[in-house]
Design an enzyme around this catalytic site. Structure first.
Site, PDB file in Angstrom:
ATOM      1  N   MET A  56      -5.126   2.909  -1.344  1.00 36.09           N
ATOM      2  CA  MET A  56      -4.493   3.719  -2.398  1.00 36.09           C
ATOM      3  C   MET A  56      -4.025   5.041  -1.793  1.00 36.09           C
ATOM      4  O   MET A  56      -4.843   5.882  -1.378  1.00 36.09           O
ATOM      5  CB  MET A  56      -5.451   3.936  -3.565  1.00 36.09           C
ATOM      6  N   GLN A  95      -3.388   0.045   7.132  1.00 36.85           N
ATOM      7  CA  GLN A  95      -2.184  -0.550   6.544  1.00 36.85           C
ATOM      8  C   GLN A  95      -0.916   0.190   6.963  1.00 36.85           C
ATOM      9  O   GLN A  95      -0.871   1.425   6.941  1.00 36.85           O
ATOM     10  CB  GLN A  95      -2.280  -0.552   5.018  1.00 36.85           C
ATOM     11  N   CYS A 139       4.394  -2.024  -2.011  1.00 37.68           N
ATOM     12  CA  CYS A 139       4.612  -0.729  -2.675  1.00 37.68           C
ATOM     13  C   CYS A 139       5.920  -0.714  -3.465  1.00 37.68           C
ATOM     14  O   CYS A 139       6.982  -1.013  -2.920  1.00 37.68           O
ATOM     15  CB  CYS A 139       4.611   0.398  -1.638  1.00 37.68           C
ATOM     16  N   LYS A 198      -0.332  -7.679   2.527  1.00 38.75           N
ATOM     17  CA  LYS A 198      -0.563  -7.488   1.082  1.00 38.75           C
ATOM     18  C   LYS A 198       0.795  -7.410   0.405  1.00 38.75           C
ATOM     19  O   LYS A 198       1.679  -6.687   0.860  1.00 38.75           O
ATOM     20  CB  LYS A 198      -1.350  -6.204   0.856  1.00 38.75           C
ATOM     21  N   ASN A 240      -5.966  -9.660  -6.323  1.00 41.49           N
ATOM     22  CA  ASN A 240      -5.994  -8.240  -6.693  1.00 41.49           C
ATOM     23  C   ASN A 240      -5.237  -8.013  -7.999  1.00 41.49           C
ATOM     24  O   ASN A 240      -4.191  -8.590  -8.229  1.00 41.49           O
ATOM     25  CB  ASN A 240      -5.372  -7.418  -5.555  1.00 41.49           C
ATOM     26  N   ASP A 286      -6.354  -5.543 -11.754  1.00 37.53           N
ATOM     27  CA  ASP A 286      -7.022  -5.398 -13.054  1.00 37.53           C
ATOM     28  C   ASP A 286      -8.456  -5.924 -13.077  1.00 37.53           C
ATOM     29  O   ASP A 286      -8.907  -6.399 -14.129  1.00 37.53           O
ATOM     30  CB  ASP A 286      -6.226  -6.093 -14.168  1.00 37.53           C
TER      31      ASP A 286
END
Ligand code: FMN
Length: 341
Positions: free
Chosen positions: A30, A83, A113, A152, A213, A215
């Protein structure tokens, strides 16, 4: 596997190359949030793996102090992943070598992103509009380093342009060792809900580990999602901010225990103080104070009177003033608890 309070231990470690990761629970990257201090403090709660915030492969060429801080893995328990984002295979390959030299056990590629400042340069989720380029980037990075490379992604750019199955297959074919899917499209940003049926579909279509991934907010729910989708691991982001105990609960279930009760409010705030002090020690007061405002906001989630308290804390300028307010809150909560008893 495990379900609603009745648990047994059938979940396997998450295998990424030579790394056998237990628990198979990953702290989400994040940006602006998961700095080295947070990753080191949160990992012992039950994350098997942590990932840095995304780092620009372009910026890494110049080696600026702030960029190098972002890839610093010092003091974070291994294995650690770093990352990278970018649109150019050669630059991504170079960046991968740099982060590997700086301690990454795993290099992760960001095709997720959705932020305009990233997608306008065809980076992040915008790469998903050009699966051939995705493949070239992944191959260049895999060829550049002697450690596992993971990727990702989101589902695709829009709902009518879902690329994750094709990109997942290409990833496997060039030697990517695990995939994480945040089951939203780029255009969705954070709206709506993550659609875990796509995660199950990805898992069924590739032979490499898949990490689901999106929620996951509660231990039993996380385990149910894991079981139903068949994924090898899960990744948690927003829900653990200010609440790393969520991961403790997931770990409890995975290891055959009942979920332990959430610590009481004073204990949670005491941990917030540890986080705050560590940030001040490691980053200096002038950088830690503004950064920690949002974290204190997260730690206060669900507290009685949280919004007034948050407002006061948003205005403090020094660590001493801020910590004074938090300490007084702990005293007040404890005094109230004594009276109530
Ligand atoms: C503030 C913020 C920053 C993020 N930065 C990154 C990032 O640097 N790299 C990345 O792959 N995903 C990033 N994400 C996405 C998360 O890793 C994750 O995929 C997303 O939040 C969904 O998971 P969650 O529902 O558990 O939060 C970011 C999310 C947030 C909220």
């Amino acid at each position: 596997m495990i379900y609603s309070g009745v648990v047994d231990r059938n979940a396997a470690p998450l295998s990424i190359g030579e790394h056998e990761i237990w628990p198979p629970v990953v702290l989400a990257p994040m940006s602006g949030v998961t700095n080295r201090t947070l990753r080191a403090l949160y990992k012992p709660f039950g994350f098997g793996l942590t990932v840095t915030e995304f780092v620009s492969s372009n910026a890494l060429q110049y080696g600026a102090k702030r960029t190098m801080e972002m890839i610093d893995q010092h003091g974070v328990e291994n294995p650690v992943s770093t990352q990278l984002w970018g649109n150019d295979p050669a630059l991504m390959a170079h960046a991968a070598k740099v982060v590997r030299e700086c301690g990454a056990d795993i290099v992760d590629i960001n095709f997720g992103c959705p932020a305009p400042k990233v997608t306008k340069t065809e980076g992040g989720s915008a790469c998903l509009r050009d699966v051939d380029r995705c493949e070239r980037i992944m191959k260049a990075v895999v060829d550049a380093v002697d450690c596992p490379v993971t990727m990702k992604m989101r589902l695709g750019w829009t709902e009518s342009d879902l690329a994750y199955l094709e990109v997942g297959k290409r990833a496997e074919s060039v030697g990517i060792r695990a995939l994480t899917l945040h089951a939203r499209t780029a255009k969705q940003f954070y709206r709506g809900t993550a659609d875990w049926s796509h995660i199950a579909e990805l898992k069924a279509s590739v032979g490499i580990p898949v990490i689901g991934n999106g929620d996951l907010n509660e231990p039993h729910e996380a385990i149910r999602r894991m079981r139903e989708s068949g994924v090898d691991g899960i990744m948690l982001g927003r829900a653990v901010l200010g609440n790393p105990w969520l991961v403790e609960g997931i770990r409890d279930l995975l290891e055959g225990r009942s979920v332990r009760p959430m610590p009481d409010a004073p204990e949670r705030l005491r941990f917030a103080i540890v986080h705050y002090r560590t940030m001040v020690d490691e980053w200096g007061e002038s950088r830690a104070v503004p950064q920690m405002r949002k974290h204190l906001g997260y730690y206060l989630k669900g507290f009685e009177g949280a919004s007034q308290l948050r407002e006061r804390l948003m205005r403090t300028e020094t660590a001493a003033e801020t910590l004074g307010i938090v300490e007084a809150t702990i005293d007040r909560l404890e005094a109230t608890a004594v009276v109530a008893a």
